[in-house]
Design a protein around this motif. Structure first.
Motif, PDB file in Angstrom:
ATOM      1  N   TRP A 236       0.820  -1.218   0.000  1.00 21.22           N
ATOM      2  CA  TRP A 236       0.000   0.000   0.000  1.00 21.22           C
ATOM      3  C   TRP A 236       0.854   1.268   0.000  1.00 21.22           C
ATOM      4  O   TRP A 236       0.547   2.245  -0.685  1.00 21.22           O
ATOM      5  CB  TRP A 236      -0.933  -0.025   1.213  1.00 21.22           C
ATOM      6  N   LEU A 237       1.952   1.261   0.761  1.00 15.94           N
ATOM      7  CA  LEU A 237       2.780   2.462   0.905  1.00 15.94           C
ATOM      8  C   LEU A 237       3.997   2.469  -0.028  1.00 15.94           C
ATOM      9  O   LEU A 237       4.906   3.286   0.145  1.00 15.94           O
ATOM     10  CB  LEU A 237       3.257   2.592   2.356  1.00 15.94           C
ATOM     11  N   SER A 238       4.023   1.558  -0.970  1.00 16.92           N
ATOM     12  CA  SER A 238       5.185   1.461  -1.859  1.00 16.92           C
ATOM     13  C   SER A 238       5.423   2.740  -2.659  1.00 16.92           C
ATOM     14  O   SER A 238       6.548   3.028  -3.067  1.00 16.92           O
ATOM     15  CB  SER A 238       5.029   0.275  -2.814  1.00 16.92           C
ATOM     16  N   GLY A 239       4.344   3.518  -2.903  1.00 18.20           N
ATOM     17  CA  GLY A 239       4.492   4.755  -3.660  1.00 18.20           C
ATOM     18  C   GLY A 239       5.098   5.883  -2.855  1.00 18.20           C
ATOM     19  O   GLY A 239       5.676   6.826  -3.424  1.00 18.20           O
ATOM     20  N   SER A 240       5.002   5.824  -1.518  1.00 23.54           N
ATOM     21  CA  SER A 240       5.488   6.923  -0.682  1.00 23.54           C
ATOM     22  C   SER A 240       6.715   6.555   0.146  1.00 23.54           C
ATOM     23  O   SER A 240       7.323   7.425   0.768  1.00 23.54           O
ATOM     24  CB  SER A 240       4.369   7.398   0.255  1.00 23.54           C
ATOM     25  N   LEU A 241       7.087   5.288   0.161  1.00 21.66           N
ATOM     26  CA  LEU A 241       8.275   4.842   0.882  1.00 21.66           C
ATOM     27  C   LEU A 241       9.276   4.252  -0.111  1.00 21.66           C
ATOM     28  O   LEU A 241       8.883   3.833  -1.205  1.00 21.66           O
ATOM     29  CB  LEU A 241       7.908   3.778   1.926  1.00 21.66           C
ATOM     30  N   PRO A 242      10.569   4.227   0.254  1.00 21.04           N
ATOM     31  CA  PRO A 242      11.539   3.563  -0.627  1.00 21.04           C
ATOM     32  C   PRO A 242      11.074   2.133  -0.911  1.00 21.04           C
ATOM     33  O   PRO A 242      10.698   1.397   0.001  1.00 21.04           O
ATOM     34  CB  PRO A 242      12.831   3.574   0.195  1.00 21.04           C
ATOM     35  N   SER A 243      11.051   1.754  -2.192  1.00 17.59           N
ATOM     36  CA  SER A 243      10.514   0.448  -2.559  1.00 17.59           C
ATOM     37  C   SER A 243      11.360  -0.202  -3.636  1.00 17.59           C
ATOM     38  O   SER A 243      12.194   0.436  -4.280  1.00 17.59           O
ATOM     39  CB  SER A 243       9.063   0.577  -3.027  1.00 17.59           C
ATOM     40  N   THR A 244      11.140  -1.479  -3.806  1.00 13.32           N
ATOM     41  CA  THR A 244      11.814  -2.245  -4.851  1.00 13.32           C
ATOM     42  C   THR A 244      10.764  -2.910  -5.724  1.00 13.32           C
ATOM     43  O   THR A 244       9.599  -3.078  -5.315  1.00 13.32           O
ATOM     44  CB  THR A 244      12.733  -3.325  -4.244  1.00 13.32           C
ATOM     45  N   GLU A 245      11.207  -3.297  -6.906  1.00 12.73           N
ATOM     46  CA  GLU A 245      10.284  -3.946  -7.842  1.00 12.73           C
ATOM     47  C   GLU A 245      10.482  -5.449  -7.775  1.00 12.73           C
ATOM     48  O   GLU A 245      11.591  -5.954  -7.950  1.00 12.73           O
ATOM     49  CB  GLU A 245      10.538  -3.440  -9.263  1.00 12.73           C
ATOM     50  N   ILE A 246       9.404  -6.155  -7.489  1.00 10.10           N
ATOM     51  CA  ILE A 246       9.446  -7.614  -7.427  1.00 10.10           C
ATOM     52  C   ILE A 246       8.879  -8.161  -8.731  1.00 10.10           C
ATOM     53  O   ILE A 246       7.764  -7.825  -9.126  1.00 10.10           O
ATOM     54  CB  ILE A 246       8.637  -8.144  -6.228  1.00 10.10           C
ATOM     55  N   GLN A 247       9.666  -8.988  -9.395  1.00 11.18           N
ATOM     56  CA  GLN A 247       9.226  -9.560 -10.661  1.00 11.18           C
ATOM     57  C   GLN A 247       8.257 -10.709 -10.395  1.00 11.18           C
ATOM     58  O   GLN A 247       8.514 -11.586  -9.572  1.00 11.18           O
ATOM     59  CB  GLN A 247      10.427 -10.083 -11.464  1.00 11.18           C
TER      60      GLN A 247
END
Length: 337
Positions: A236-247
């Motif tokens: 849910w917060l991936s857009g506002s917190l540092p995130s990684t892309e999971i394939q």
């Protein structure tokens, strides 16, 4: 009456988790009546919690900082490692002070935390020896013994048995040092004679690990709930917190995503909160044991020193009278006699 300790422990082990939790609740209730006699009893416990908070927070800050380049993450790791190495000595020092305060309280004195610090200074060498034994047992319990077969099974069972015995020995050693200022070797020798000194009314609970695995049983569902919440927040917060892309997969019909943005920050925070909660429970259990076994030791070795007004309440506290299995075994032992 020839009380069967092994049978008593097995009876407690067979308690359902809600019943075990209820029994622990009664024990905590009685513990707070003891604490009510002198609030200084909980000051060592508070210090252990603060120590643990700094240690755990330093480790998780370093972990989070390593991933997301936070400032001073190296210092966080350094503080966590130093505190982890020293924790056995610090915890034993606080437990010894708690044991001293409990003893002084039940014999009618008005101890303070400051007086406990002064009183425990002459027994620092014994405290350090118990800490070293704690470190040794922690190492033995965590050591991995690879291999199968009957011999290795016996080795693993033996190691597990040592851990259980040490927990009991440790909590009788603390008051033997705090109350009678015994050295470790005489303290261990005295333990061999304690059973013969136990009053008949208390023989049913001498040598029982009454808290068992309750800590572990409470903590597991806490981690599960925190894990579910953390995964949800991570998405849910991936857009506002540092995130990684999971394939994901190339065929979205088979899976619900091809790529997924996910933030590990909520997961790390959930693990941090979970560790703090488990440490809080573990330190609380240890505090209850220190109080319980200090009272038990005093009741066995110096019953005449305990205040008259506390005599009956302390016996009920020590007898675990709310645990039906112990009462049933007491009745059974009486009938067999």
């Amino acid at each position: 009456m020839d009380f069967d300790f092994k049978k008593a422990e097995q009876a407690l082990d067979k308690l359902s988790f809600p019943d075990r939790l209820k029994s622990v609740g009664h024990l905590i209730k009685y513990t707070f009546t003891i604490i009510g006699e002198d609030e200084d009893i909980i000051k060592p416990w508070i210090r252990m919690l603060l120590y643990n908070f700094v240690m755990v927070s330093g480790l998780f800050y370093a972990w989070l900082g390593w991933w997301y380049e936070l400032p001073l993450e190296g210092w966080g790791l350094f503080v966590a490692v130093v505190l982890f190495i020293y924790k056995y000595f610090y915890y034993n020092k606080q437990e010894m002070r708690m044991s001293h305060i409990v003893y002084e309280t039940i014999i009618g004195n008005d101890p303070s935390y400051k007086s406990a610090v002064a009183a425990c200074k002459p027994i620092q060498s014994q405290t350090r020896k118990i800490a070293w034994l704690d470190i040794l047992m922690a190492f033995v319990n965590k050591a991995k013994f690879a291999g199968g077969g009957f011999v290795m099974m016996l080795v693993r069972l033996f190691i597990a048995g040592i851990g259980e015995v040490w927990d009991l020995v440790n909590h009788y050693l603390l008051p033997s040092v705090a109350v009678d200022r015994l050295e470790i070797k005489p303290g261990v020798k005295k333990m061999k004679t304690l059973k013969s000194q136990v009053p008949e009314s208390l023989v049913g609970v001498f040598g029982i690990d009454f808290l068992g695995s309750v800590t572990r049983r409470i903590v597991v569902p806490v981690y599960i709930v925190l894990g579910i919440i953390a995964v949800g927040l991570g998405i849910w917060l991936s857009g506002s917190l540092p995130s990684t892309e999971i394939q994901g997969a190339e065929e979205p019909a088979k899976y619900w995503f091809t790529t997924l943005q996910f933030s590990w920050v909520p997961v790390i925070i959930a693990l941090w909160v979970g560790k703090l909660i488990s440490s809080l429970i573990a330190r609380t259990v240890t505090g209850i044991k220190v109080i319980y076994f200090t009272i038990f030791y005093t009741k066995i070795t110096h019953p005449d020193r305990i205040m008259e007004k506390l005599q009956d309440d302390l016996v009920n506290y020590l007898k675990l009278k709310e645990v039906d299995e112990v009462k049933d075994l007491d009745k059974q032992g009486t009938e067999e006699e």
